[in-house]
Design an enzyme around this catalytic site. Sequence first.
Site, PDB file in Angstrom:
ATOM      1  N   CYS A 163       1.018   9.150  14.080  1.00  0.00           N
ATOM      2  CA  CYS A 163       2.183   9.864  14.597  1.00  0.00           C
ATOM      3  C   CYS A 163       2.871   8.942  15.603  1.00  0.00           C
ATOM      4  CB  CYS A 163       1.754  11.164  15.270  1.00  0.00           C
ATOM      5  SG  CYS A 163       3.108  11.998  16.134  1.00  0.00           S
ATOM      6  N   ASP A 176      -2.397  10.726  11.085  1.00  0.00           N
ATOM      7  CA  ASP A 176      -1.864  11.661  10.099  1.00  0.00           C
ATOM      8  C   ASP A 176      -2.431  11.240   8.746  1.00  0.00           C
ATOM      9  OD1 ASP A 176      -0.233  13.205  11.806  1.00  0.00           O
ATOM     10  OD2 ASP A 176       1.380  11.738  11.684  1.00  0.00           O
TER      11      ASP A 176
END
Length: 158
Positions: free
Chosen positions: A56, A63
């Site tokens: 992120c 992620d």
Amino acid sequence: MPRKPPSSPKSSPLQLGRAVAWPDSPEQAKLDRVPNPQKGTNYVARFTAPEFTALCPVTGQPDFAHLVIDYVPGSWLLESKSLKLYLASFRNHGAFHEDCTVAIGKRIVAAIKPKWLRIGGYWFPRGGIPIDVFWQTGAAPRGVWIPDQDVPSYRGRG
């Protein structure tokens, strides 16, 4: 007619068959291509990366996504080891889900110039919301069988 023996890995510009360091970033990663021996035939090639990881750009938290890349090759095929290294280069790269997914598709298109390409990025929830991102170059060539990406929508316990 016998085929010409492959060049030795040391003389080949490809990463295939050689020890290669992991690239530090997507910009440093190299995508290799090889000639398509079936370039007069329209068919779909699929790569699936069920454990894609990026960061992120705001929090630095990891992620995770399941990527499905389908393409109809032209003169070139995408070499799979170079794709693996390219995708791994995102592990320390900060970008939003949408940017990662579309950038990967565009980079592959620039490298191999396929007749058609689509990418589906099925991102696991962050903040309770899964994000699915889809991009393609346009309409697929007529008469080509395009299978479903067959990744179910994210579902909790309900």
